[in-house]
Design an enzyme around this catalytic site. Sequence first.
Site, PDB file in Angstrom:
ATOM      1  CD  GLU A  97      -3.191  -0.858   2.024  1.00  0.00           C
ATOM      2  OE1 GLU A  97      -2.993  -0.222   3.076  1.00  0.00           O
ATOM      3  OE2 GLU A  97      -4.283  -1.332   1.727  1.00  0.00           O
ATOM      4  CD  GLU A 126      -4.006  -6.435   2.653  1.00  0.00           C
ATOM      5  OE1 GLU A 126      -4.737  -5.731   3.393  1.00  0.00           O
ATOM      6  OE2 GLU A 126      -2.802  -6.238   2.517  1.00  0.00           O
TER       7      GLU A 126
HETATM    8  C1  GLA Z   1      -4.275  -2.764   4.819  1.00  0.00           C
HETATM    9  C2  GLA Z   1      -2.881  -3.365   4.949  1.00  0.00           C
HETATM   10  C3  GLA Z   1      -2.827  -4.607   5.775  1.00  0.00           C
HETATM   11  C4  GLA Z   1      -3.711  -4.491   6.998  1.00  0.00           C
HETATM   12  C5  GLA Z   1      -5.115  -4.160   6.567  1.00  0.00           C
HETATM   13  C6  GLA Z   1      -6.072  -4.110   7.729  1.00  0.00           C
HETATM   14  O1  GLA Z   1      -4.943  -3.174   3.743  1.00  0.00           O
HETATM   15  O2  GLA Z   1      -2.309  -3.638   3.693  1.00  0.00           O
HETATM   16  O3  GLA Z   1      -1.489  -4.844   6.143  1.00  0.00           O
HETATM   17  O4  GLA Z   1      -3.225  -3.508   7.839  1.00  0.00           O
HETATM   18  O5  GLA Z   1      -5.103  -2.909   5.944  1.00  0.00           O
HETATM   19  O6  GLA Z   1      -7.383  -3.835   7.308  1.00  0.00           O
END
Ligand code: GLA
Length: 690
Positions: free
Chosen positions: A150, A305
């Site tokens: 991210e 995710e």
């Molecule tokens: C983001 C991060 C993860 C985690 C999630 C939690 O997407 O990439 O590492 O912290 O949030 O929702």
Amino acid sequence: MTTDTEPKVIFGGDYFPEQWPEEIWKEDIRLMKQANVNMVSIGIFAWALLQPDEDTFTFGWLDKIMDMLADNDIDVCLGTSTAAQPTWLTQKYDDILFVRESGEQVACGSRQTYCVNSPAYKKAIGRLAKEMALHYKGHKALKLWHINNEYANKNSMCFCKNCEKGFQKWLKKKYKTLDNLNRCWGTVFWSEKYFDWEQINAPRASAGGRNATKLLDYKRFLSESFFGLYMEECRVIRQITPDIPVTTNFEGDWSKFDHWLFKDDLDVVSWNCYPNPNDCSSRKWAALRHSMMRSLLGKPFMLMEQAPSQVDWYPINISKRPGMMRLWSYQAIAHGSDSVMFFQWRASKKGAEKYHSGMVPHYGAESRVFGEICALGDELKKVKDIVGSTINAEVAILIDDDSWWTIDNPYGSGSKSLDNEVFWAANGQPFPSVLVSYFGELEYYFNAFYNLNVPVDVIGVNYDFSKYKVVVAPILHMIKPGFKESVKEFVGNGGTFITTYLTGFIDENVGVFPGGYPGPLKDVLGIEVEEYDPLPLGGKNVIKIAAELDGFRKEYGCSVWCDVAHTTTAKTLAVFGKDYYSGSPCFTENQFGSGRAYYLATRPDEGFMRDFAGKVLADKDIKAPQLPEGVELVTRSNSRKSFDFYLNHDNAETEVKLPEGRYEDLLTGSFFEGTIKLDKYGVAILVKKK
Ligand code: GLA
């Protein structure tokens, strides 16, 4: 993405074995097999364990789990660990931590604390990526590289000395001479003229409004810097393991950097989707972002995710109701994902994210959540034919980061406040109305088509849009060289082009086009905007439809903004009903070549949007299937088959009327003709039988 010869929907999640004693690893693998997990992302935040000091690399523990996963046919998406640098590195190099706009350097103790232009950080990530690639080259489990995590989530804006120097260098390359920069930036205004490159600072908050071209250039510079970081790792990895695809997982907020920059250097787009289960518009929120991810490369993406149940970062984090996780997983697939992955495998016991759900919750494998995970993992085996299929959108929305950054000012969080003092204290750049939101408007137009079950691609403004039937460019504030010509060609050849108020104000240097808006698009739209009148909070005007327009009501409401416009060649389809511009055009259509260009001089209400989208689709023979409220239909297809995803987002059973023919539901193997019943949060994937 297919990781071996047999296509499969990738199923798994982020896995942090380093948070658990080794005895648990065996149990993890057993449960992964039980859940049909076929890929895990590991090593995402493990830098300190992989490199405890500058000269030591310790891969032993990671080798062990990689081997265990390989032995159990679980693929690995290997994180390069660079989103959270070790404390020793931060302490050794004082330029690593980023500096906020206020001048305060952020403290260490979290992730994404690094400055995007720190030479020490950049050198260290290149080295780690190289060591990892050399070490895991040829490992049987390694199927995908996951670079960083991210980008820009927390550190999107840095104002440190390295960034400032980098900015000056970037400007020299772009403008060549100071005279050119001074002219393009309009520094004659408020005596800003620069006589030396070193006089140009990183544009921190000042006493009032700042130079908008400078602000935009700084944002462009930081955006390219993030891409540069990605390439620093990507180049090394590609050299050493050329056959392993590379991705980086994007966050849902696209305003932080220009994602289109990554287009040619990603093998697969992946992203993290976290809609709020407590918000009934979440499905639209997710559909738009899935569509953006799909459109970036024009091929299937990865849902890297999502939460198995609740997250821990909304103010109140309700759980996903039974069935919701499955429904939203299929929604991602419907919009083009070939994977269903989660954050995270096992819910953490310690650290900042211990309240976040996991595929294996704190309660353990006997839980509802793990039960739903296992059921989904099993069910996904039935849908493997979907892998690689695409969505054929005939409507595209154009997105332009420069227009976005100019309108939804990224400098100073208070700048959108209605409170005058807050507005000025944090203001980067004056703007006619805080009620205007670039992305909000884009969402509004996306939803008008999405609500009619019509797929929409969301593409960068520089993409070739000639293949679409309808192209929508909401508040496209900046018109770049070449765009006018593309629109003319598109409409001239029969396309439908739609745009709105606030379009065509500025050129690529943020200079206003004189002679009326929408500047270079005046011809193709057949209108000229003479002045504008942003409406106060709660302020409304009326859209009065011209008598001869079928499929519309006589009147609609509108808000936020009113243009005072004249038509040149366009036909007036509706006029404003109130105020000093009562009777002036607010909705126009211009026949241009064999196509049409529409202009909306205001923000119409939802009723208008529904009727307008319906008319545009009907005119272009684009099907808009009628479904009960709450049911979504998306079709993926390949050269052999079409897969109709019926997704019931309602909390109640519903019945859907099917188009003619006999259909098989891939999930149940049952056949349907005429109608199908969907349970609450129910899903059916129908394939038409001969
Ligand atoms: C983001 C991060 C993860 C985690 C999630 C939690 O997407 O990439 O590492 O912290 O949030 O929702």
